[in-house]
Design a protein around this motif. Structure first.
Motif, PDB file in Angstrom:
ATOM      1  N   ALA A  59       0.820  -1.216   0.000  1.00  0.00           N
ATOM      2  CA  ALA A  59       0.000   0.000   0.000  1.00  0.00           C
ATOM      3  C   ALA A  59       0.854   1.266   0.000  1.00  0.00           C
ATOM      4  O   ALA A  59       0.651   2.158  -0.829  1.00  0.00           O
ATOM      5  CB  ALA A  59      -0.970  -0.025   1.180  1.00  0.00           C
ATOM      6  N   PRO A  60       1.861   1.400   0.895  1.00  0.00           N
ATOM      7  CA  PRO A  60       2.693   2.616   0.841  1.00  0.00           C
ATOM      8  C   PRO A  60       3.592   2.654  -0.393  1.00  0.00           C
ATOM      9  O   PRO A  60       3.936   3.740  -0.874  1.00  0.00           O
ATOM     10  CB  PRO A  60       3.512   2.536   2.135  1.00  0.00           C
ATOM     11  N   ILE A  61       3.975   1.484  -0.929  1.00  0.00           N
ATOM     12  CA  ILE A  61       4.804   1.479  -2.145  1.00  0.00           C
ATOM     13  C   ILE A  61       3.997   2.001  -3.330  1.00  0.00           C
ATOM     14  O   ILE A  61       4.492   2.804  -4.150  1.00  0.00           O
ATOM     15  CB  ILE A  61       5.334   0.061  -2.416  1.00  0.00           C
ATOM     16  N   ARG A  62       2.741   1.597  -3.463  1.00  0.00           N
ATOM     17  CA  ARG A  62       1.913   2.100  -4.563  1.00  0.00           C
ATOM     18  C   ARG A  62       1.653   3.600  -4.399  1.00  0.00           C
ATOM     19  O   ARG A  62       1.580   4.341  -5.379  1.00  0.00           O
ATOM     20  CB  ARG A  62       0.592   1.328  -4.583  1.00  0.00           C
ATOM     21  N   ALA A  63       1.501   4.021  -3.123  1.00  0.00           N
ATOM     22  CA  ALA A  63       1.343   5.468  -2.896  1.00  0.00           C
ATOM     23  C   ALA A  63       2.582   6.216  -3.356  1.00  0.00           C
ATOM     24  O   ALA A  63       2.487   7.303  -3.940  1.00  0.00           O
ATOM     25  CB  ALA A  63       1.064   5.726  -1.417  1.00  0.00           C
TER      26      ALA A  63
END
Length: 785
Positions: free
Chosen positions: A32-36
């Motif tokens: 989730a934070p990587i896609r953000a």
């Protein structure tokens, strides 16, 4: 040596499908934070991408202005600007929505942006380029290649959108070049596109790897920060340092706070003086401080040194460790160490230690602490050549109260007992609870044996007084065994065992008394142990057999049956009395297999008798408390073929004394088979008419003690026999008088109304062959001889 990189620094493995946003991998990585981060990186270059699109559109307009209608080019330029602006605004708007986390759909939706942008940019090569000359087409290829390169740079963080844009636009350029120039330049364009797509994917993967590492590092930093913050807020640890003269240098604020002094004032003070506090002037140091002084003086490293410290009038407990420090020339320059306030931990340890050594119900020392106190008392007695004593106390009749009134009343009664015991002891004694209703007293100085005996008598007298609990007046007593060390035992274990043997003697004497240990008790205990070991092998070694004592009618002397009596002849110890080995078998839980053997053997023997007389077998209460005994009786009858009415089981009143057992149900099931039941030793225990009316007894056996008393003219014995006979007749039961040894006794019990008699006058217990001969040949006179 392995050349594989350490897993701590190895590059994380990135799934290509997860990188493109096609699925969520089931690993430990939080995407989730990587896609953000991917979306945020794309938004950072959104304006640059929009500018590149505008410049590219202007250059294409100039290139194609001479060969294409201006309205068409203007329309295409407007659409391109609109698509570019929409993508730019969309990416800038998503920055706030996906600041920290983004979903799989957020990344996957960016492919629409790449397709839309590729669609508008595919119009010039496919609509206008295929009609232009080679120079214009080459110029268009250059402009579009620059645009593709700029887009690959700007959109590398979103590889799915970028690859879609590059693939579609590169294919359009290849089609244009193939139409105008042939396959060579078209293949070159495709190769350029593939290389650009590969570079974009690699760069996108690198960005994801970097971001994943940053996230992991940030999480680690946050965890460390939390731990450090927790340590700073809650830890009682601090650093300390001294110079060569053992004076404090560079005192940390935490250390100064721990000793309750100003950080500036504490520097230069002797370390021992700071720790000693008010005791420094008097020199009355604790043992821990003296040990610390020796370590500092000897320049020895130490650890886990526990010592008390006075901080602003309050005693605290510190645990410190340190190592000596030396300069580069080997000269001693002081100590450096760490300290920790362990006051709370010590309090918890003391509480746990108390719980481990004190009984939670009574508050008295438990078995562990009693053993420790006894060991210390024996060590002191050995050191000074004196004597100590150990008393083991067992409450009389406590179990009956616990069973009838319940455990809450029993627990409160134990509390009252402990209160009374506490009032009797002095500084010379330690009293504790061993468990259940057993207590113990350790007498440190027992040189005055009369004083020890007086204490034992006082305990019995005090505990025997009535107790008032919940409108109940309760009476119990106490039995005590006393052992004196080192005479009765050189170790604590031996002394406890000796006191236990003395206690057994007090219990056997009826309770309410005390006995001191005697060597003979140990001999008896050892004899009992050896006898038990031999008893465990008696059956399999064939050492047991049955004798049969005749039972005859009181009026005619006719044989009515035999009572099977167990006998044990040991090859070494000889003939062992049933009075000795039967109680031992019950205590050792051996009575069930022995009793089953007796039952089966007696049934098999009775089938060999021509005359259908009965055989009586004594049954232990332990057998009747086991529901499986019903099956044992049924099996013995079935295997032997003996009719059930020829088997009579003899039970004692003790069967009915134990509440909450299945003995009554077991007896009822056995009676339903047709087996007869006889009540043995009636009148010698807690005789109750209740169970006589509830249980279908066929006969009552009158104990030999009443027969002997009646023969001597004792009125009470005569009255009891008459009462039992009258009771039995009213209930339809027969009566058997035991222990008839003379003709006068025979005539007496006959006159008193007894139905049957048994005793030496009619026959001693006979070997199986003689008993069989009496039955089969009708030798009644021989039996009476």
């Amino acid at each position: 040596m392995s050349t594989q990189p350490s897993s701590q620094f190895a590059q994380p493995r990135i799934d290509a499908r997860a990188l493109l946003g096609l699925y969520d991998p089931a690993d430990t990585t939080d995407w989730a934070p990587i896609r953000a981060a991917q979306l945020n990186a794309g938004s950072q270059l959104a304006v640059f991408l929009f500018g590149a699109n505008l410049v590219g559109a202007a250059l294409v307009f100039l290139l194609l202005a001479s060969i294409a209608p201006l309205w068409a080019l203007a329309s295409w330029g407007a659409v391109t600007a609109a698509v570019g602006a929409a993508i730019t605004f969309r990416r800038l708007a998503s920055r706030s929505r996906t600041g920290h986390t983004a979903t799989l759909a957020d990344v996957r939706d960016t492919v629409l942006e790449g397709i839309a942008l590729a669609a508008v940019w595919s119009v010039p090569p496919l609509a206008f380029g295929v009609k232009a000359d080679a120079n214009v087409a080459l110029g268009l290829w250059i402009v579009l290649s620059v645009l593709m390169t700029a887009s690959a740079v700007a959109m590398a963080a979103l590889p799915l959108a970028t690859l879609a844009f590059l693939g579609i636009l590169g294919a359009s350029i290849a089609v244009m070049l193939f139409v105008l120039t042939g396959p060579l330049l078209a293949a070159a364009a495709l190769l350029f596109t593939v290389l650009l797509m590969l570079g974009c994917f690699v760069r996108g993967k690198s960005l994801v790897v970097i971001r994943a590492g940053e996230i992991a590092l940030a999480e680690r930093d946050e965890t460390v920060s939390l731990l450090l913050r927790e340590f700073e807020e809650n830890s009682a640890d601090w650093l300390w340092e001294t110079d060569a003269q053992r004076r404090i240098v560079r005192a940390s604020p935490r250390f100064a706070h721990s000793v309750g002094l100003d950080p500036l004032a504490v520097n230069g003070m002797p370390f021992l003086q700071v720790l000693a506090g008010p005791t420094w002037e008097a020199g009355n140091f604790a043992a821990g401080l003296r040990t610390l002084a020796d370590k500092l003086k000897g320049r020895e490293a130490f650890r886990d040194l526990l010592l008390p410290v006075q901080v602003q009038g309050v005693e605290r407990w510190w645990e410190i460790a340190a190592s000596p420090r030396f300069d580069e020339r080997g000269g001693f320059i002081g100590f450096r160490g760490v300290g920790s306030d362990v006051t709370e931990q010590r309090a918890s340890a003391d509480k746990i230690n108390k719980m481990a050594r004190f009984d939670t119900l009574t508050g008295l020392p438990n078995r562990l602490l009693i053993n420790e106190a006894l060991a210390r008392a024996m060590a002191e007695a050995d050191k000074w050549g004196s004597r100590c004593a150990f008393m083991m106390i067992d409450l009389d009749r406590f179990k009956a109260i616990n069973d009838t009134l319940g455990h809450p009343i029993g627990d409160r009664l134990l509390g009252r007992v402990s209160e009374r015991l506490n009032q009797l002891i002095t500084d010379n004694e330690t009293i504790g609870r061993l468990g259940g209703d057993e207590f113990a007293v350790v007498v440190r100085d027992a040189t005055d044996s009369a004083r020890v005996e007086k204490l034992a008598q006082s305990i019995i007298a005090t505990l025997s007084k009535p107790y008032e609990l919940d409108q109940h007046t309760l009476y119990i007593g106490a039995s005590i065994g006393v052992a004196t060390g080192p005479r009765d035992g050189r170790t604590a274990e031996m002394l406890i065992r000796s006191a236990d043997l003395a206690l057994y003697r007090s219990k056997d004497a009826g309770g309410g008394t005390f006995h001191c240990y005697e060597p003979q008790l140990h001999v008896q205990a050892e004899e009992r142990r050896v006898l038990e070991m031999a008893l465990r092998k008696a059956l399999q070694n064939g050492e047991m057999h049955l004798n049969y004592q005749p039972v005859v009618a009181a009026d005619t002397g006719e044989l009515t049956g035999f009572e099977a009596l167990l006998r044990w002849i040991h090859p070494e110890f000889g003939n062992i009395s049933p009075v000795k080995f039967v109680p031992l078998a019950e205590d050792a839980r051996l009575i069930a297999p022995i009793g089953e053997w007796v039952l089966r053997t007696a049934c098999e023997e009775a089938t060999r008798w021509n005359h259908p007389v009965r055989v009586a077998v004594n049954v232990s209460p332990e057998q009747l408390h086991n529901p499986a005994f019903v099956a044992v009786v049924a099996s013995a009858l079935a295997q032997s073929g003996l009719p059930a009415d020829r088997l009579e089981l003899e039970v004692t009143e003790s069967v009915f004394m134990k509440e909450g057992t299945c003995a009554i149900q077991v007896l009822e099931k056995i009676l339903d088979m047709g087996v007869r039941l006889s009540l043995d030793d009636f009148g010698t225990g807690y005789s109750s008419l209740g169970y006589l009316s509830r249980t279908r007894f066929s006969s009552i056996k009158i104990d030999r003690s009443f027969v002997q008393g009646a023969s001597q003219g004792v009125p009470e014995a005569i009255a009891i026999i008459r009462a039992v006979v009258a009771l039995a007749q009213s209930l339809g039961m027969a009566t058997t008088a035991e222990g008839v040894e003379t003709e006068a006794e025979h005539l007496m019990v006959q006159d008193l109304g007894c139905s049957k008699v048994q005793g030496y006058y009619f026959g001693r217990p006979l070997p199986v062959e003689e008993a069989r001969a009496i039955v089969n040949h009708g030798q009644r006179d021989a039996a009476a001889a």
